[in-house]
Design a protein around this motif. Structure first.
Motif, short mmCIF file in Angstrom:
data_model
loop_
_atom_site.label_atom_id
_atom_site.label_comp_id
_atom_site.label_asym_id
_atom_site.label_seq_id
_atom_site.Cartn_x
_atom_site.Cartn_y
_atom_site.Cartn_z
N LYS A 1 -50.16 5.08 -7.12
CA LYS A 1 -50.77 4.01 -8.05
C LYS A 1 -51.88 4.36 -7.57
N GLY A 2 -53.29 3.39 -8.54
CA GLY A 2 -54.56 3.03 -7.02
C GLY A 2 -54.53 1.58 -7.47
N PHE A 3 -54.94 0.94 -5.84
CA PHE A 3 -55.20 0.02 -6.57
C PHE A 3 -56.48 -1.18 -5.34
N LEU A 4 -56.96 -2.20 -6.20
CA LEU A 4 -58.75 -2.54 -5.60
C LEU A 4 -58.63 -3.28 -5.25
N LEU A 5 -58.03 -3.25 -3.74
CA LEU A 5 -57.97 -4.86 -2.39
C LEU A 5 -59.27 -5.25 -2.04
N ARG A 6 -59.01 -6.34 -2.02
CA ARG A 6 -59.81 -7.22 -1.78
C ARG A 6 -59.83 -7.82 -0.68
N LYS A 7 -61.08 -7.64 0.20
CA LYS A 7 -60.85 -7.68 1.78
C LYS A 7 -60.95 -9.21 1.73
N ASP A 8 -60.25 -10.03 0.75
CA ASP A 8 -60.12 -11.69 2.16
C ASP A 8 -58.59 -11.66 1.43
N THR A 9 -57.97 -10.76 0.78
CA THR A 9 -56.80 -11.29 -0.41
C THR A 9 -55.47 -11.44 1.71
N PRO A 10 -54.95 -12.11 1.23
CA PRO A 10 -53.78 -12.60 2.27
C PRO A 10 -52.96 -11.28 2.10
N GLY A 11 -52.81 -11.73 3.76
CA GLY A 11 -51.10 -9.73 4.46
C GLY A 11 -51.61 -9.34 4.16
N PHE A 12 -53.46 -8.60 3.91
CA PHE A 12 -54.00 -7.84 4.84
C PHE A 12 -54.76 -7.64 5.47
N SER A 13 -54.70 -6.48 6.53
CA SER A 13 -55.56 -6.93 7.92
C SER A 13 -55.50 -5.67 8.81
N VAL A 14 -56.77 -6.05 9.65
CA VAL A 14 -57.11 -4.79 10.22
C VAL A 14 -58.07 -4.61 10.87
N GLU A 15 -57.42 -3.02 11.95
CA GLU A 15 -57.29 -2.69 13.55
C GLU A 15 -58.19 -2.19 13.41
N LYS A 16 -59.55 -1.76 13.90
CA LYS A 16 -60.10 -0.52 13.77
C LYS A 16 -59.89 0.56 15.24
N ILE A 17 -59.38 1.64 14.83
CA ILE A 17 -59.68 2.53 15.73
C ILE A 17 -60.30 2.67 17.29
N HIS A 18 -59.79 3.06 18.57
CA HIS A 18 -61.09 2.74 19.04
C HIS A 18 -60.62 4.69 20.06
N ASP A 19 -61.67 4.87 20.65
CA ASP A 19 -61.67 5.88 21.40
C ASP A 19 -61.17 7.33 20.74
N LYS A 20 -62.35 7.44 20.02
CA LYS A 20 -62.26 8.40 19.20
C LYS A 20 -62.93 9.76 19.56
N MET A 21 -63.31 11.04 19.93
CA MET A 21 -64.21 11.46 20.49
C MET A 21 -65.01 12.35 19.39
N ALA A 22 -64.60 12.08 17.99
CA ALA A 22 -65.20 12.42 16.90
C ALA A 22 -65.90 11.13 16.22
N LEU A 23 -67.26 11.70 15.03
CA LEU A 23 -67.64 10.79 14.85
C LEU A 23 -67.21 9.36 14.77
N ARG A 24 -68.27 9.06 15.84
CA ARG A 24 -67.29 7.39 16.56
C ARG A 24 -68.35 6.66 16.21
N ILE A 25 -69.55 7.19 15.39
CA ILE A 25 -69.87 5.60 14.56
C ILE A 25 -69.13 4.92 13.15
N VAL A 26 -68.77 6.03 12.03
CA VAL A 26 -67.40 5.91 11.82
C VAL A 26 -66.59 4.88 11.93
N GLN A 27 -66.78 3.75 11.10
CA GLN A 27 -65.38 2.88 11.75
C GLN A 27 -63.82 2.86 10.84
N ASN A 28 -63.19 3.54 11.86
CA ASN A 28 -61.79 3.65 10.64
C ASN A 28 -60.62 2.68 10.72
#
Ligand SMILES: Cc1cc2nc3c(=O)[nH]c(=O)nc-3n(C[C@H](O)[C@H](O)[C@H](O)COP(=O)(O)OP(=O)(O)OC[C@H]3O[C@@H](n4cnc5c(N)ncnc54)[C@H](O)[C@@H]3O)c2cc1C
Length: 452
Positions: free
Chosen positions: A251-278
């Motif tokens: 199923k698909g869910f629309l997760l709002r950015k301030d939802t408690p329990g949600f955290s995100v860490e940027k993936i560093h040191d990519k050798m491609a598409l470095r501008i995209v924030q994964n």
């Protein structure tokens, strides 16, 4: 003896090519005996070069335009579409090209481009209503190509926003969900992301998602991790795909950015598409209201509907990436000189250029037809997958030849080919690898599924 004769012949032709009135004028300004003495010292190549220069009146040879659309597919567009194509091209040349290498190197996203993008009014370009322009899939493809021709990261940011995130809401959301999100996303006031892949589940998402969703009353509780999620570090809303523990369906869910329990860490040191924030997303007892569940997403088959549409867009992105590399490499070979002439004048270099152009032209004609099928409403998974496989594979070949004809400078960012070489690698893998998309086509043409 024959060397002297040939020198004399060249000198004779050279003198013949000189206008005597001009010679008289020249004798007032230059020391002619000295010039003649210098001419006598020149070898055949130098004399030939001088003759060419004099006969062209000192003007540089006019070269054909640099054009990656060799079969002129652009001319098939109607006036309005062609105008939009050129508008996007001008925008990318003016606003993105000058800053792109710097941001790529820093691995940061140029947020200042977002309001400028808004003015182009190309987000959600194929959707009807909610402020969207309701143009063709062909137009959407052309836009993706024009963006990737300058930078594949910007094209990817846009593909996630306009294709994956908005597409999921547009295709699978309720009317209320569409009303809430699409107008703001169309204006890029709200940024979206699409979270399907997990750290341990990439190609196998169809049957193997481990992120879980458990319904209790009007609330869902989500637990799990998502990896590689583009725009996730700054998105306002992330479409999260999770397996309902009760019926085992995705199923698909629309997760709002301030939802408690949600955290995100940027993936560093990519050798491609470095501008995209994964981002690497972690969901720990993340509570989402039933009203924020995508109301028309009931199984992975629905997720696949979004992927079918966006895979066609990725094929166009690959074309843009190849086209940018080809055009930059061609320009380079016409100015870079070795052995006294532009390297573009060497047969082996021309061989590379023609291979690149053949691949590029084959890809362009393929995606053009793919979009026609899509606009007619007949696009199947295997159509999109075939184009994704072919174009991303051929793009790798084109960018590597582009790098090759540039010698050492091919690996320097400032020469605008190295970035395409690196970025082609990511496009090759995301939205289904070559193997997975081949298996989709293989199943369609043989009638046998070979996934497991
Ligand atoms: C820059 C970038 C951006 C991305 N953005 C997003 C995003 O915004 N949202 C999102 O959800 N995901 C995103 N992804 C994830 C992307 O879709 C996955 O990387 C991709 O689907 C492959 O999964 P994987 O990396 O886990 O590789 P794996 O699935 O581990 O595959 C590894 C290798 O095994 C092969 N393989 C797997 N199964 C089979 C099989 N049955 N037969 C033969 N070979 C097989 C694959 O083809 C591949 O070569 C992104 C990835 C990248 C690199």
């Amino acid at each position: 003896m024959s060397g002297t004769l040939s020198k004399l012949k060249n000198a004779y032709h050279l003198l013949k090519s000189i206008d005597f009135a001009m010679l008289a004028k020249l004798s007032e300004k230059v020391d002619l005996p000295k010039v003649m003495a210098s001419l006598a010292k020149m070898d055949d190549t130098q004399l030939n070069g001088l003759m060419k220069m004099l006969s062209s009146g000192g003007k540089k040879k006019e070269l054909p335009p640099i054009e990656g659309d060799f079969y002129d597919l652009g001319s098939k567009l109607n006036t309005e579409d062609r105008a939009l194509q050129l508008k996007v091209r001008a925008f990318m040349e003016k606003e993105i090209k000058p800053i792109v290498n710097e941001y790529w190197l820093k691995a940061e996203f140029p947020f200042e481009i977002i309001p400028k993008f808004r003015e182009l009014n190309i987000c959600g370009v194929t959707y009807d209503g909610y402020g969207c322009p309701n143009r063709s899939f062909l137009m959407e493809g052309i836009i993706a190509m024009e963006m990737a021709r300058i930078d594949a990261s910007v094209a990817t940011f846009f593909g996630v926003q306009s294709g994956l995130a908005m597409g999921a809401v547009y295709m699978l959301g309720s009317e209320a969900q569409k009303q809430e999100w699409l107008p703001g996303m169309q204006q890029l006031q709200l940024i979206g992301a699409f979270g399907l892949t997990e750290p341990e589940v990439g190609s196998g998402t169809a049957g193997g998602l481990t992120t879980t969703a458990k319904r209790t009353g009007d609330t869902w509780v989500l637990n799990g991790q998502k990896k590689w999620i583009g725009n996730a570090t700054f998105a306002d809303v992330i479409v999260i795909w999770a397996r309902d523990v009760d019926d085992n369906q995705v199923k698909g869910f629309l997760l709002r950015k301030d939802t408690p329990g949600f955290s995100v860490e940027k993936i560093h040191d990519k050798m491609a598409l470095r501008i995209v924030q994964n981002g690497l997303i972690t969901l720990t007892d993340c509570r989402i209201a039933e009203a924020d569940r995508l109301q028309n997403a009931n199984s992975f088959k629905d997720t696949a509907k979004v992927l079918r549409m966006t895979r066609a867009g990725v094929a166009w992105e690959a074309v843009g990436c190849a086209r940018g590399a080809y055009e930059n490499a061609l320009a380079y070979t016409r100015t870079r000189e070795q052995f006294g002439k532009p390297i573009a004048a060497f047969q082996l270099i021309q061989g590379h250029l023609v291979e690149m152009l053949s691949n590029l032209t084959a890809m362009q004609t393929m995606v053009y037809r793919l979009s026609e099928i899509q606009d007619a409403g007949n696009l199947k998974d295997e159509h999109a997958s075939l184009a994704k496989v072919f174009c991303t594979l051929r793009t790798r070949d084109v960018v590597s030849r582009a790098r090759e004809v540039m010698g050492g400078n091919g690996i320097l960012l400032e020469y605008n080919v190295a970035r395409f070489v690196a970025d082609a690698e990511a496009i090759y893998s995301y939205e289904g690898t070559k193997e997975i998309n081949s298996l989709i086509v293989g199943r369609a043409i043989t009638g046998f599924s070979a996934f497991v």
